[in-house]
Design a protein around this motif. Structure first.
Motif, short mmCIF file in Angstrom:
data_model
loop_
_atom_site.label_atom_id
_atom_site.label_comp_id
_atom_site.label_asym_id
_atom_site.label_seq_id
_atom_site.Cartn_x
_atom_site.Cartn_y
_atom_site.Cartn_z
N SER A 69 0.83 -1.22 0.00
CA SER A 69 0.00 0.00 0.00
C SER A 69 0.86 1.26 0.00
O SER A 69 0.56 2.22 -0.71
CB SER A 69 -0.93 0.01 1.22
OG SER A 69 -1.83 -1.07 1.16
N ILE A 70 1.93 1.26 0.78
CA ILE A 70 2.82 2.42 0.83
C ILE A 70 3.49 2.64 -0.52
O ILE A 70 3.56 3.77 -1.03
CB ILE A 70 3.86 2.25 1.96
CG1 ILE A 70 3.16 2.35 3.32
CG2 ILE A 70 4.98 3.28 1.84
CD1 ILE A 70 4.03 1.98 4.50
N ILE A 71 3.99 1.56 -1.12
CA ILE A 71 4.67 1.67 -2.42
C ILE A 71 3.71 2.17 -3.49
O ILE A 71 4.04 3.07 -4.28
CB ILE A 71 5.30 0.32 -2.81
CG1 ILE A 71 6.48 0.03 -1.88
CG2 ILE A 71 5.74 0.32 -4.26
CD1 ILE A 71 7.00 -1.38 -1.97
N ILE A 72 2.50 1.61 -3.53
CA ILE A 72 1.51 2.04 -4.52
C ILE A 72 1.13 3.50 -4.29
O ILE A 72 1.05 4.29 -5.23
CB ILE A 72 0.28 1.13 -4.48
CG1 ILE A 72 0.65 -0.26 -5.02
CG2 ILE A 72 -0.88 1.73 -5.27
CD1 ILE A 72 -0.41 -1.31 -4.80
N VAL A 77 1.48 9.18 -6.08
CA VAL A 77 1.86 10.57 -5.82
C VAL A 77 2.92 11.02 -6.82
O VAL A 77 2.84 12.13 -7.36
CB VAL A 77 2.39 10.73 -4.37
CG1 VAL A 77 3.06 12.08 -4.18
CG2 VAL A 77 1.25 10.56 -3.39
N ALA A 78 3.89 10.15 -7.10
CA ALA A 78 4.95 10.52 -8.05
C ALA A 78 4.41 10.72 -9.45
O ALA A 78 4.81 11.65 -10.15
CB ALA A 78 6.04 9.44 -8.05
N VAL A 79 3.50 9.86 -9.87
CA VAL A 79 2.94 9.95 -11.23
C VAL A 79 2.05 11.18 -11.37
O VAL A 79 2.03 11.83 -12.41
CB VAL A 79 2.17 8.66 -11.58
CG1 VAL A 79 1.36 8.83 -12.84
CG2 VAL A 79 3.14 7.50 -11.72
N ASN A 80 1.32 11.51 -10.34
CA ASN A 80 0.35 12.60 -10.42
C ASN A 80 0.89 13.95 -9.99
O ASN A 80 0.13 14.91 -9.90
CB ASN A 80 -0.89 12.26 -9.60
CG ASN A 80 -1.72 11.21 -10.26
OD1 ASN A 80 -1.92 11.25 -11.46
ND2 ASN A 80 -2.18 10.24 -9.48
#
Length: 85
Positions: A69-72, A77-80
């Motif tokens: 869950s943390i990684i996803i 956040v990084a993609v958006n």
């Protein structure tokens, strides 16, 4: 123009406050019960312990799910992330 009357402001802020309470109250109950020594929900909570967190840490499948869950979440956040003008 565009300003609320006093009664309108009371109504809007009152409704907003009740909505916030409705959303946050269960979260506060769950957090307070997470530190309780009782094996089931008892209110007010009895004692103070970190046993539930130790059990979570020692449960392999739960920790894998937490890390996934943390990684996803970090990936989303990084993609958006939007560049600022």
């Amino acid at each position: 123009r565009g300003r609320l009357s006093t009664s309108g402001a009371v109504l809007v802020y009152g409704f907003g406050g009740l909505t916030l309470l409705f959303i946050l109250a269960p979260l506060l109950v769950v957090i307070s019960l997470a530190f309780s020594q009782a094996p089931f929900a008892v209110f007010p909570p009895r004692g103070f312990t970190f046993d539930w967190f130790v059990k979570l840490y020692n449960h392999r499948a739960m920790m894998e799910g937490l890390w996934n869950s943390i990684i996803i979440g970090l990936g989303v956040v990084a993609v958006n992330e939007q560049p600022r003008p």
